[in-house]
Each structure stands twice: as C-alpha cells, then as structure tokens.
Motif scaffolding. Sequence first.
Motif, PDB file in Angstrom:
ATOM      1  N   SER A 109       6.678  -7.751  -6.489  1.00 58.20           N
ATOM      2  CA  SER A 109       7.576  -6.318  -6.921  1.00 58.20           C
ATOM      3  C   SER A 109       9.478  -7.205  -6.953  1.00 58.20           C
ATOM      4  O   SER A 109       9.111  -8.708  -6.869  1.00 58.20           O
ATOM      5  N   HIS A 111      11.371  -7.926  -4.846  1.00 59.00           N
ATOM      6  CA  HIS A 111      11.479  -8.665  -3.248  1.00 59.00           C
ATOM      7  C   HIS A 111      11.185  -9.898  -3.301  1.00 59.00           C
ATOM      8  O   HIS A 111       9.554  -9.338  -3.528  1.00 59.00           O
ATOM      9  N   PRO A 268       4.685  -1.113  -8.548  1.00 60.74           N
ATOM     10  CA  PRO A 268       4.526  -1.899  -7.147  1.00 60.74           C
ATOM     11  C   PRO A 268       5.496  -1.647  -6.725  1.00 60.74           C
ATOM     12  O   PRO A 268       6.472  -1.426  -5.644  1.00 60.74           O
ATOM     13  N   GLU A 269       7.088  -1.944  -7.469  1.00 55.02           N
ATOM     14  CA  GLU A 269       8.244  -2.283  -6.576  1.00 55.02           C
ATOM     15  C   GLU A 269       9.335  -0.711  -6.278  1.00 55.02           C
ATOM     16  O   GLU A 269       9.492  -0.765  -5.377  1.00 55.02           O
ATOM     17  N   TYR A 272       7.591   1.258  -3.130  1.00 56.24           N
ATOM     18  CA  TYR A 272       7.998  -0.395  -2.777  1.00 56.24           C
ATOM     19  C   TYR A 272       9.146   0.963  -2.124  1.00 56.24           C
ATOM     20  O   TYR A 272       9.913   1.198  -1.054  1.00 56.24           O
ATOM     21  N   ARG A 273      10.421   0.740  -3.318  1.00 59.98           N
ATOM     22  CA  ARG A 273      11.499   1.655  -2.695  1.00 59.98           C
ATOM     23  C   ARG A 273      11.194   3.302  -2.357  1.00 59.98           C
ATOM     24  O   ARG A 273      12.781   3.274  -1.494  1.00 59.98           O
ATOM     25  N   GLY A 276       8.090   2.305   1.351  1.00 62.62           N
ATOM     26  CA  GLY A 276       7.957   0.471   1.753  1.00 62.62           C
ATOM     27  C   GLY A 276       7.330  -0.125   1.312  1.00 62.62           C
ATOM     28  O   GLY A 276       6.494   0.141   0.554  1.00 62.62           O
ATOM     29  N   SER A 277       6.850  -1.422   2.049  1.00 67.04           N
ATOM     30  CA  SER A 277       5.906  -1.624   2.460  1.00 67.04           C
ATOM     31  C   SER A 277       3.966  -0.980   2.032  1.00 67.04           C
ATOM     32  O   SER A 277       3.699  -1.351   1.665  1.00 67.04           O
ATOM     33  N   SER A 278       4.158  -0.058   2.620  1.00 60.78           N
ATOM     34  CA  SER A 278       2.909   0.850   3.204  1.00 60.78           C
ATOM     35  C   SER A 278       3.052   1.070   1.666  1.00 60.78           C
ATOM     36  O   SER A 278       1.481   0.987   0.923  1.00 60.78           O
ATOM     37  N   GLU A 280       4.068   0.286  -1.250  1.00 63.58           N
ATOM     38  CA  GLU A 280       3.741  -0.939  -2.724  1.00 63.58           C
ATOM     39  C   GLU A 280       2.476  -1.834  -2.150  1.00 63.58           C
ATOM     40  O   GLU A 280       1.528  -1.579  -2.674  1.00 63.58           O
ATOM     41  N   LYS A 281       1.563  -1.420  -0.341  1.00 62.05           N
ATOM     42  CA  LYS A 281      -0.150  -2.210  -0.511  1.00 62.05           C
ATOM     43  C   LYS A 281      -0.314  -1.492  -1.026  1.00 62.05           C
ATOM     44  O   LYS A 281      -1.384  -1.415  -1.571  1.00 62.05           O
ATOM     45  N   GLN A 284      -0.613  -2.086  -4.844  1.00 64.62           N
ATOM     46  CA  GLN A 284      -1.703  -3.055  -5.430  1.00 64.62           C
ATOM     47  C   GLN A 284      -3.117  -3.470  -4.964  1.00 64.62           C
ATOM     48  O   GLN A 284      -3.795  -3.845  -5.912  1.00 64.62           O
TER      49      GLN A 284
END
Length: 614
Positions: A109, A111, A268-269, A272-273, A276-278, A280-281, A284
């Motif tokens: 991502s 960020h 993944p980015e 994330y947007r 959130g991070s969950s 994205e993870k 991934q």
Amino acid sequence: MSHNYGSIEGSIEGSTDEAATNSTAASSSAQQLPVNHLSTYTAGEDAGRLATLAKEFGLSRTRAPKSQVRARVTDSLATLNLESLKLWAGRMISLDKSYLEMRYRSLFSAHLDADRLAESSESDTAAMMLMGRSGVDPWGRLPILSEGDLSEEAEEQQNLQIEQEQQQQQPSDPHAAGLGGTLSSATLGIIKGMVGPAILYLPHGFAQAGYLVAIPVLMLSTMLFLWSSKCLLDSWKVESDRVNRNRTSMNKNHMGLKLKKRIILSYPELAYRAFGSSGEKLVQVGILLMQSGVCLTYLIFVPQNLSAAALLLFNWDVSTNWTLALMMAVQIPMSWIRDIRRLTVTNLLANLLILYGLITCLGFAMDDMGDDIDETSSSFLQEVFHRAQSLPAFNPSGWFLFLGTSVLLFEGSITLLVPLQEAVHTSSDRDKFPNLYFKVILGIVSFYSFFGITCWMAFGDQVRTVMTTSLPTGKLATTVQLAYSLAVVFTFPLQNFPSLEIVCVTVERMLLSSGHGKVGSHGSSTTQRNVISTLLVISLSIIAVLTMNDLDKVVSLMGSLLGCPLAFVIPPLIQNQLAKGQIGEWKRRVNIMVAVLGVGAMVVSSVTTLLKWD
C-alpha cells in the motif's frame, strides 16, 4: 584594411557552378532510382555528415542530428539482420521488465511509516518507488500544480501540456514504441499474468466434471470475475481521482512551486481505504496463501514431469522425492534474489517455453484425432464430432473439483489488475483499458476452453492432472515435459515473491515492535530474508511430498478457499464502500449478490473437496 572582393566573387561564382553541376547529377541519378527507393529512405540527419561539415568550417563541436521522423521500412524478410533482432529482443526484454515492475506494485500500500521511508537504504529505493511507497511516480509522469495554484481551466490545460510533453519524451527508436505504458504493453501484461501452467489442469478438470458442469461453471466464473474486475477498476478510478486531486507536496526540481505527486494505488491499498488495516491484511494474507499455493503446485508439477522424462529418456524410475530435492536445490538460491527485475531474461525464456508447450500439446491432440479418421470417420471434422458425442455429460464423483479449478485460472489477474491500469500513461488510454481488459480476458478464456476440450477429446477421460504426462511416449513429448518444467522453474521465484515479501515485512515489523529489530531498509536484512525464503521453500516442499498424488484436489482447494474471496467477494464490497453515493441502489445489490455467490462457491467447493480427500 583592404578586402579582396574579386577573390570572394570568384569563389561564389565557382560555388554556384559546382552547385549547378551537383544538382544536374542529382537529378539524373534520381531518375535512375528504382520505384521502391522510398523503402530505404530514412528522414533525419547523418551524424557523420555533420561531423565532416563541422570540421570543414572549423567548429569545435558538432550539432546533434535531428531525430528521424519515420522508421526505415524493410522490403523483405531478407533485410532482417542481427541489429534488428537485437532491437526486437530488447523490446521484449523491456516489456518483461515492465511486467516484473508491476509485480512489485501489486503487493504493498502507499501508506508507509515515516521512519522506514526516511531511513531506507539506497539499494531498495527503486523497489519502493515501483511500489508507490516513496511518493515518487516511477512512470515518469510530471507533477502538476495543486488546486490552490490553478483554476480548473488552467489545470486542465496544464494536464494536456504534460501529456504532450510525455509523448515527446518517448524513445526516438521506433522499435521501442509501445514500451511501458501503452495499451499494447498492457495487453501483453494481461496475457502474461493469466496464462501459465494452470491451463494444463483444464483437460483433467473437464474430464472430472463433464461438459454439462464444466462449461457452465467456467462461463459463470468468467462473468463473476469480469464483474468483480469492473468493480475494482471503478473503485480505483474513484479513489485515484480523489487522492491525487488533493495530494500536494514541495518539489525542489520545479522551481519551488507547490506540486502534486501521484499516489500509486494497489489492490491492498484499495482494501485499506475501504475497510482499514483489517481489509488490507485480509487481502495481503489472501495473496500470500494464494501465491504460496501456486508455488506448491509447481513443486508437484515439476517432479512429476521430470520423473516421467527420466523414465522415457534413460529408463530410470526416479522417485518424485528425488526430483523434488533437485528442484529445491535450484529454487532456494533463486529465492534469495531481492530485485525480481533481474529475472527478466529468464521470465522471457519461460514465456517462450510455455508457448512452445501449448502449441505442441495441441499438435499432439490434433494428430491423435487425425489417426482415427480412416477407422471411425471419413474426415477430421467427423472424427471431432464423433469424439465430442462420446464425452460424458456429467461425472457425479468429481464435478465439485472443477469449481475451484475454474477460479484458479484467474489467480494471477486480479492482483495485477490495478498495477496494469496504473501503468497506462495517457488519460485517453486509461479510459480504454477496462474494455480492453474484458476483451483480452474473454479471448484467453475462449482459448482455455478450446484447449481443455480438445485435449480431453484426444486423450480421453484418463487424462492426468498434469496433462504433459499423458502425451504419447517419444522424444518430442519429452521435450514438452522438459520445456514446461524449465519454464516453471524460471517462473517459481516470480510467483514466490509476493508471499516472501509479505512474510519478510511482517517478521520485521514483529521484531521492531518487540524491540529486537532495527529500523532500516525495506523488508528484512539480507541474511534474515534469505533464511525466511529458505524456510518458506522447504515448508512448501514438505507439503508437496504429502500431496504429491493429489494435485487435482490441491488446485481445487486453492481456487475455492483462496481464489473466491480475492476474485469474487472482496472487489464488489470495496466498491460499495468507496463509491458510496456514486453508484445506484441496484448496483449495490448486485455487488452484494456477487459477493454472496462467491462465498457460496467457496464454502461448497472447499467442503466437498475436503470431504472427498483420501
């Protein structure tokens, strides 16, 4: 001071006579030129001629020659020489390098914590740029003034000027046209991302399911995938327009003006947007497991092919465990390569070997059907019709395996979709990319169907999961097995790269959070990364030993359990989240329906596969 005007006049008069003589000679020689003399004409200036003139006039430097405005046209294949072949090879290598760069882009991502970026080593700067993590646009697009500095009309005019400058900055070599950011390059990237050894599993998949299940399931999977791809591309457009419209920063190379730098997005980015991070993870981890699963199939595919080739060539009954150990000895050092762009040449060679294998397999299939023309049919078409009629419509014992197999065909496409869209340079081509993508995917799936059904008709219901081991015995068949094995060996580091990078970054973050790590370059240290990559290959090899005779179930489980969420479930949900207020209620409901279908296919196929596993 006296002037010798008579001498000057004589020189001018002599030069005039000489010019007239040269003009007459040129006219007479032009009349003797053949009709196709334009085929050897190249516009522009010759550097040697300019150097000669500079020397005559006593100039210290030679002016740069003007660029040619059209390419030299060859009038026959006989005019091809070593230089043109070198240019063609350079073009193909550059295209492959662009494709490998997109592999970098597909993972991470935009960020990134400031400490890691600030203290990143110079050796990893290029990789971080390619992944959009350094704030620099690696594709060479010039930044534009921020909204606060320009009106909308002025900004639009500047965008047009930037695109014109980009076109002027393209390589002057006509053979290099189309590298890096054109639709033709994107087409090759789509094909390279999707076509691989997975196509060899299709004939067995068709035989396991029967055509009443295989053909509709493949069509449904294609429709769901294309819908999800459109959702992901639409989400990219919405988010890219939003973040890059507001992104501003200072750039010292542009006279201190407040300038905008593009944010390079990825799958993944976008997750994330949206979540959130969950989110994205989740993406991934899905990519990690999917790519590890693909590498697992490679570790089964190659040993089986090599064992079959050794038996035919040398009459050696070599265990697949030994051929697997040989493959491990090659793959472990290759997995230590940090910059996968160094694999450009081997990746290009792998593509050529796969093409050779596909063409030869189809040739074997056609030849097998042609051998029975006199016995059962009077023509080739009648033989094809006769074999098609004899194919089973439904196989109750293995139809469920095809659900996952059909999804696995798209494993390499969904993760590269956004990087391929990002790589297209001009805004007009970016608008054309979605339609191009859909057409290319439909063309590939059509070829997949033709290949799978043709080989199924030729080799019958007993066709093996690794189709190359079902070819007739002979040296030509052995070359196909060896060619595909070598192609997979070359492709393995590329497929292993995403999962390896995700594991390395995760381990480094865990060490940093526990106080045992050190903020440094992107990813792990060289030694730490090599240890992780070695352990990863060894772990996959152990699983390969345990599943060596169950490749069809491994393929089905990977496609259903891992492929369905990545390809069918997550993209529609991302669009519903990022495009709130920009899509209608019907589109939101269809997206939810597609996601539900993806979850249903994942559960049904995964559970039935596990229940039938011996």
